[in-house]
Design a protein around this motif. Structure first.
Motif, PDB file in Angstrom:
ATOM      1  N   VAL A 119       5.700  10.270   0.192  1.00  0.00           N
ATOM      2  CA  VAL A 119       5.028   8.978   0.292  1.00  0.00           C
ATOM      3  C   VAL A 119       6.039   7.863   0.117  1.00  0.00           C
ATOM      4  CG1 VAL A 119       2.795   9.823  -0.549  1.00  0.00           C
ATOM      5  CG2 VAL A 119       4.433   8.857  -2.160  1.00  0.00           C
TER       6      VAL A 119
ATOM      7  N   GLY B 281       6.143   3.157  -0.136  1.00  0.00           N
ATOM      8  CA  GLY B 281       5.398   1.919  -0.150  1.00  0.00           C
ATOM      9  C   GLY B 281       5.576   1.197   1.184  1.00  0.00           C
TER      10      GLY B 281
ATOM     11  N   GLU C  61       0.856  -1.190   0.000  1.00  0.00           N
ATOM     12  CA  GLU C  61       0.000   0.000   0.000  1.00  0.00           C
ATOM     13  C   GLU C  61       0.888   1.235   0.000  1.00  0.00           C
ATOM     14  OE1 GLU C  61      -3.361   0.243   0.042  1.00  0.00           O
ATOM     15  OE2 GLU C  61      -3.732  -1.914   0.138  1.00  0.00           O
ATOM     16  N   LYS C  62       0.381   2.324  -0.555  1.00  0.00           N
ATOM     17  CA  LYS C  62       1.098   3.594  -0.528  1.00  0.00           C
ATOM     18  C   LYS C  62       0.814   4.268   0.814  1.00  0.00           C
ATOM     19  CE  LYS C  62       1.536   6.247  -4.196  1.00  0.00           C
ATOM     20  NZ  LYS C  62       1.255   7.246  -5.259  1.00  0.00           N
TER      21      LYS C  62
ATOM     22  N   SER D 116       1.279   7.665   3.073  1.00  0.00           N
ATOM     23  CA  SER D 116       1.580   9.089   3.126  1.00  0.00           C
ATOM     24  C   SER D 116       2.320   9.360   4.430  1.00  0.00           C
ATOM     25  CB  SER D 116       0.294   9.902   3.062  1.00  0.00           C
ATOM     26  OG  SER D 116       0.587  11.272   3.142  1.00  0.00           O
TER      27      SER D 116
END
Length: 79
Positions: free
Chosen positions: A71, A73, A18-19, A21
């Motif tokens: 950001v 991963g 998922e990315k 932030s």
């Protein structure tokens, strides 16, 4: 928390990514929520069946930090 840093040659992982932030109010809660979701939906059990490497567990991995967007991963994976 007990941890150990081990230097190794490159290895492959499989998992979900998922990315994330960075530096927001939600950042601190993101990772525990992702692990909880993966546990509840069966992803953790599925990944545990794929463990086939030197590391005999699940990994939390960060990668590909993009400074301009702040950001990166985040993986839940296994070797």
């Amino acid at each position: 928390m007990k941890y150990e840093i081990i230097e190794r040659e490159a290895f492959q992982v499989v998992g979900i990514k998922e990315k994330l932030s960075c530096a927001t109010k939600e950042t601190d809660a993101f990772i525990p929520k992702l692990w909880s979701k993966a546990n509840n939906d069966g992803t953790i059990d599925s990944l545990a069946q794929l463990i086939n490497g030197q590391n005999q567990g699940l990994l939390g991995i960060t990668d590909n930090y993009q400074e301009a967007e702040n950001v990166m991963g985040y993986w839940i994976a296994t070797e």
